[in-house]
Design a protein around this motif. Sequence first.
Motif, short mmCIF file in Angstrom:
data_model
loop_
_atom_site.label_atom_id
_atom_site.label_comp_id
_atom_site.label_asym_id
_atom_site.label_seq_id
_atom_site.Cartn_x
_atom_site.Cartn_y
_atom_site.Cartn_z
N TYR A 238 0.84 -1.21 0.00
CA TYR A 238 0.00 0.00 0.00
C TYR A 238 0.87 1.25 0.00
N GLY A 239 0.59 2.14 -0.95
CA GLY A 239 1.39 3.36 -1.04
C GLY A 239 0.65 4.43 -1.82
N SER A 240 1.38 5.43 -2.30
CA SER A 240 0.74 6.56 -2.98
C SER A 240 0.05 6.11 -4.27
N LEU A 241 0.59 5.08 -4.95
CA LEU A 241 -0.06 4.57 -6.16
C LEU A 241 -1.40 3.94 -5.81
N SER A 242 -1.46 3.21 -4.71
CA SER A 242 -2.73 2.59 -4.27
C SER A 242 -3.78 3.67 -4.06
N VAL A 243 -3.40 4.73 -3.37
CA VAL A 243 -4.34 5.81 -3.06
C VAL A 243 -4.80 6.51 -4.35
N ALA A 244 -3.85 6.80 -5.24
CA ALA A 244 -4.19 7.51 -6.48
C ALA A 244 -5.17 6.71 -7.32
N VAL A 245 -4.90 5.41 -7.48
CA VAL A 245 -5.77 4.57 -8.31
C VAL A 245 -7.14 4.41 -7.64
N GLN A 246 -7.14 4.17 -6.33
CA GLN A 246 -8.41 3.92 -5.64
C GLN A 246 -9.24 5.18 -5.45
N TYR A 247 -8.62 6.33 -5.57
CA TYR A 247 -9.36 7.60 -5.55
C TYR A 247 -10.31 7.66 -6.74
#
Length: 292
Positions: free
Chosen positions: A172-181
């Motif tokens: 889990y990282g910034s890519l997870s947050v960006a995509v799941q946003y």
Amino acid sequence: MKAAEVGTPKRTKEIIAKYGFSFKKSLGQNFLIDQNILHNIVAAAELDKSKGALEIGPGIGALTQQLAEEAGTVTAVEIDQRLIPILRDVLAEQPHVEVIHGDVLKLDLKQLFQEQFSKVERVSVVANLPYYVTTPILMKLLEERLPLENIVVMIQKEVAQRMAAKPGGKEYGSLSVAVQYYCEPKLVCIVPHTVFIPQPNVDSAVIKLTLRDTPAVEVPDEDHYFRIVQGSFTQRRKTLANNLTSLVGKENREALTELLTASGIDPTRRGETLSLEEFAVISRAFLAKGWG
């Protein structure tokens, strides 16, 4: 008579030999030679004749051929000029398939959608993406707010796992947050490296990203929200207070700790434990404090 299916070892080798094609490592070219996986990719996109498909990096047309069977309109964007005549030959009997030579990162995608997909109800991106440009391509597709139903792509397995990861794990990282946003991610299947010509060094995965009607969380300033997210993961082993100090300055360290605590977030937590909503809480608190 139906054209011979491209996505098999025999047919792929025949096409490569016929055109004297040589792979360019710099373009991340790996051709899929497994019909079952091709069918799984297309099935995940849930296409029908009322829908369109945008393919990025069609190669010699193995996936394109399958998409043409299901979708009403298919547009394939290929960066390698050498592949254009091969694609037009392979897809000659598919009048509803358009092959475009270009770099998807440089194309005006809104214009492309208007020109190519005006006659279909919904559009999906379906592709086997080169590893080296996976994230830039996906973020362009998402940030431009294109009228997409979903994105079904084959990418490096570790990257797919990061996109789908939940808070609390090492993926889990910034890519997870960006995509799941922007999306709801779902891993479709793992793809072994042995089903490609040439074989890459790592396994792949097919991931389906279903576009949300509205972002997962409400924020007053998206750019600021993602700065908070990025800042929280600057050094994964450090606490939120330590990482976010770089955004507000050391002189505001104490005020930062107080702000996080007042927002209901323990300053000693790490970024990897925060939900999308908790990042939004921090972003809103920063903006209220005047910390841009």
